[in-house]
Design a protein around this motif. Sequence first.
Motif, PDB file in Angstrom:
ATOM      1  N   PHE A  35       0.828  -1.214   0.000  1.00 13.87           N
ATOM      2  CA  PHE A  35       0.000   0.000   0.000  1.00 13.87           C
ATOM      3  C   PHE A  35       0.854   1.253   0.000  1.00 13.87           C
ATOM      4  N   ASP A  77      -8.335   8.820  -0.176  1.00 11.65           N
ATOM      5  CA  ASP A  77      -6.945   8.680   0.247  1.00 11.65           C
ATOM      6  C   ASP A  77      -5.991   9.220  -0.815  1.00 11.65           C
ATOM      7  N   ALA A 106      -3.754   4.822   3.236  1.00 14.36           N
ATOM      8  CA  ALA A 106      -4.596   4.053   2.316  1.00 14.36           C
ATOM      9  C   ALA A 106      -5.791   3.545   3.108  1.00 14.36           C
ATOM     10  N   ARG A 108      -8.439   0.663   3.151  1.00 12.68           N
ATOM     11  CA  ARG A 108      -8.769  -0.654   2.622  1.00 12.68           C
ATOM     12  C   ARG A 108      -9.949  -1.199   3.413  1.00 12.68           C
ATOM     13  N   GLY A 109     -11.117  -1.222   2.771  1.00 10.39           N
ATOM     14  CA  GLY A 109     -12.319  -1.595   3.505  1.00 10.39           C
ATOM     15  C   GLY A 109     -12.576  -0.575   4.604  1.00 10.39           C
ATOM     16  N   SER A 130      -1.938  -0.302  11.081  1.00 11.59           N
ATOM     17  CA  SER A 130      -3.329  -0.409  10.639  1.00 11.59           C
ATOM     18  C   SER A 130      -4.240   0.058  11.765  1.00 11.59           C
ATOM     19  N   ASP A 212     -13.347   1.525   0.931  1.00 10.86           N
ATOM     20  CA  ASP A 212     -12.206   1.497   0.020  1.00 10.86           C
ATOM     21  C   ASP A 212     -11.901   2.852  -0.601  1.00 10.86           C
ATOM     22  N   GLY A 213     -10.763   3.428  -0.187  1.00 10.76           N
ATOM     23  CA  GLY A 213     -10.281   4.667  -0.790  1.00 10.76           C
ATOM     24  C   GLY A 213     -10.974   5.923  -0.337  1.00 10.76           C
TER      25      GLY A 213
END
Length: 252
Positions: A35, A77, A106, A108-109, A130, A212-213
Amino acid sequence: MARKKTFIVVFSLVVALIAAITGTVYNATQQVPEFYTAALEFEPAEASETGEILEEQVFAFSNQVKKPRRWSLHLTDRQINGWLASDLKEKFPSLLPETIEEPRVAVRGKTLLVGCKYKGQSLNSILAVSLDCFLVEGQPNVVGIQLHNVTAGSLPIPIGKLVDEINTYAEKANLPLRWQQRDGDPVALITIPSEGSEIEGVIRIDALELKDGEILLSGQTLKTEAEKQKEAVLETQEEVVEAEPVLPVESS
């Protein structure tokens, strides 16, 4: 002689094992998360353009929350990374510690990934963490940030070290911070101010959503009780004026 030879053999094996472990650890710290590599891929012109879009959206959002109304902020993002690449160092040169360079994010989900280059005395690597971000139930305007995995390259790092760094930075920045546990992970609790000198009401955050994003923040600015009472008084006065009978004008 046999004992000496045995000792040399054992010593050599231990040295070889230490060297192998050290090499493996070093190689692990030099791994770059996928990522982060993707987040760095920016042409200067695109970074500048997306950074400008983000600033325009944030500026419009800051004006929206000043007045009693519903409001929302939608960011990607990609926009955030464009701004980080083109504007952060220029506009806020002292914001980050000297050991941190090129932060990127980033989504992600429902997970937010944050990475940066770390250049310390004993470690040069890509740090990544994360996070889960959510509104804390029953506590207005309190955002929870749950820390999951912290890595240097592909090597796991104790989360406690990151917590200590965050506390140090928050103290220097005069940022109120509380901690609690959730599913065995530390959670940083940050209270978003509900009032301000330029805000004509009270801010209430209704939703914080990651997919996402994208990052979506929505809520409303409510009228204060004092403002409601003032409007009620004015409405009452207007009703009294409208109810007063109109006297006929006498002709001379």
